[in-house]
Design an enzyme around this catalytic site. Structure first.
Site, PDB file in Angstrom:
ATOM      1  N   LYS A   1     -10.174   0.651  -2.216  1.00 58.71           N
ATOM      2  CA  LYS A   1     -10.230   0.233  -0.818  1.00 58.71           C
ATOM      3  C   LYS A   1     -11.562   0.627  -0.181  1.00 58.71           C
ATOM      4  O   LYS A   1     -11.959   1.796  -0.203  1.00 58.71           O
ATOM      5  CB  LYS A   1      -9.067   0.882  -0.056  1.00 58.71           C
ATOM      6  CG  LYS A   1      -8.944   0.478   1.411  1.00 58.71           C
ATOM      7  CD  LYS A   1      -7.750   1.187   2.032  1.00 58.71           C
ATOM      8  CE  LYS A   1      -7.548   0.819   3.492  1.00 58.71           C
ATOM      9  NZ  LYS A   1      -6.394   1.553   4.078  1.00 58.71           N
TER      10      LYS A   1
ATOM     11  N   CYS B   1      -4.976  -3.450   3.444  1.00 63.22           N
ATOM     12  CA  CYS B   1      -4.666  -2.996   4.801  1.00 63.22           C
ATOM     13  C   CYS B   1      -5.850  -3.124   5.775  1.00 63.22           C
ATOM     14  O   CYS B   1      -6.147  -4.213   6.231  1.00 63.22           O
ATOM     15  CB  CYS B   1      -4.139  -1.559   4.738  1.00 63.22           C
ATOM     16  SG  CYS B   1      -3.168  -1.061   6.189  1.00 63.22           S
TER      17      CYS B   1
ATOM     18  N   GLU C   1       0.848  -1.192   0.000  1.00 62.37           N
ATOM     19  CA  GLU C   1       0.000   0.000   0.000  1.00 62.37           C
ATOM     20  C   GLU C   1       0.885   1.245   0.000  1.00 62.37           C
ATOM     21  O   GLU C   1       1.937   1.274   0.632  1.00 62.37           O
ATOM     22  CB  GLU C   1      -0.887  -0.014   1.245  1.00 62.37           C
ATOM     23  CG  GLU C   1      -1.892   1.129   1.295  1.00 62.37           C
ATOM     24  CD  GLU C   1      -2.741   1.123   2.551  1.00 62.37           C
ATOM     25  OE1 GLU C   1      -3.878   1.609   2.486  1.00 62.37           O
ATOM     26  OE2 GLU C   1      -2.265   0.631   3.605  1.00 62.37           O
TER      27      GLU C   1
END
Length: 272
Positions: free
Chosen positions: A114, A159, A40
């Protein structure tokens, strides 16, 4: 299929980060990797949160996307490009935190924005991704075809998504064989939960997990946890790197995947 998780300690300079990513992807390719995952924010760890907005690119344009396509094409591999900020029409104050996948010919194969945006405040560190990012809405998976013709279905996540097992259950319809997690976990949350959550996602979904992380002290003062790793469907950590730039390599074994799912058919026993 050999896979690689790339670990970086990215800087506030996009050009430097792209150059370092290219070196690490080349290293992975030289060691036989056919699927490579960058971390990321591989392209930018800014000095301020809003720095990512200045680097945000419209779809199909910009040096970051061109670099990702070029790396995939040069080495003839599947490249999950960690994340980069993608511009939003009509909203200069926000971007999406986007993972782009490029096929071995350099073509764009998948895009995932995301979904879960990180917020954390322990009195010393404070993060709020929603201040500059808009969340995605749709889970995304793609089929990576290995050089031997085998097809590996790969589910995308980023994440903070790791804390939401319902996302991965959605990605298992139809079942994936691999889940990828580019990340930039903080030091305290990573120390407490990173490996625990990754192994849980591998075990409950009976999948390989490739987790590529930022790992070290950044110029903006932030320290990320690192510990990039590859985990097998039984929850065994096959390879790991604690901190610093590097490449973590492992082999996907379809026979092991099939054996785990046959011996313990948990995916067939779901009732919800």
């Amino acid at each position: 299929m050999k896979v690689a998780a790339v670990q970086m300690v990215s800087t506030p300079r996009v050009h430097d980060n792209l150059a370092r990513a290219a070196e690490l992807v080349a290293q992975a390719a030289q060691q036989g990797a056919e699927l490579v995952v960058l971390p990321e924010y591989f392209c930018l760890m800014g000095l301020q949160d809003r720095d990512k907005l200045a680097a945000a690119e419209p779809p199909g344009q910009g040096p970051i996307q061109a670099a990702l396509s070029g790396m995939a094409r040069t080495h003839g591999l599947w490249l999950v490009g960690g994340t980069l900020p993608m511009a939003l029409d009509g909203d200069p104050d926000h971007a999406t935190n986007t993972s782009l996948v490029h096929a071995p010919d350099g073509a764009l194969a998948a895009r995932y924005d995301k979904i879960h945006l990180f917020r954390y405040d322990d009195g010393e560190r404070c993060y709020d991704e929603a201040a500059t990012l808009r969340p995605g809405e749709v889970p995304v998976a793609f089929d990576a075809v290995a050089r031997d013709g085998a097809v590996h279905r790969v589910g995308l996540s980023v994440c903070y998504d790791l804390r939401f097992p319902e996302l991965y259950r959605r990605l298992m319809q139809p079942p994936c064989s691999v889940l990828v997690v580019p990340a930039a976990f903080t030091w305290p949350t990573g120390q407490a939960h990173w490996e625990l959550l990754l192994r849980a996602r591998a075990v409950e979904n009976q999948c390989y997990v490739i987790a590529s992380a930022q790992g070290g002290r950044h110029e903006n003062g932030r320290r990320t946890w690192g510990h990039s790793m590859v985990i097998d469907p039984w929850g065994t950590v096959l390879a790991v790197q604690d901190e610093g730039d590097g490449v973590v390599l492992a082999e996907l074994d379809p026979a092991l995947l099939a054996r785990v799912r046959q011996q313990l058919p948990a995916l067939q026993h779901r009732r919800l």
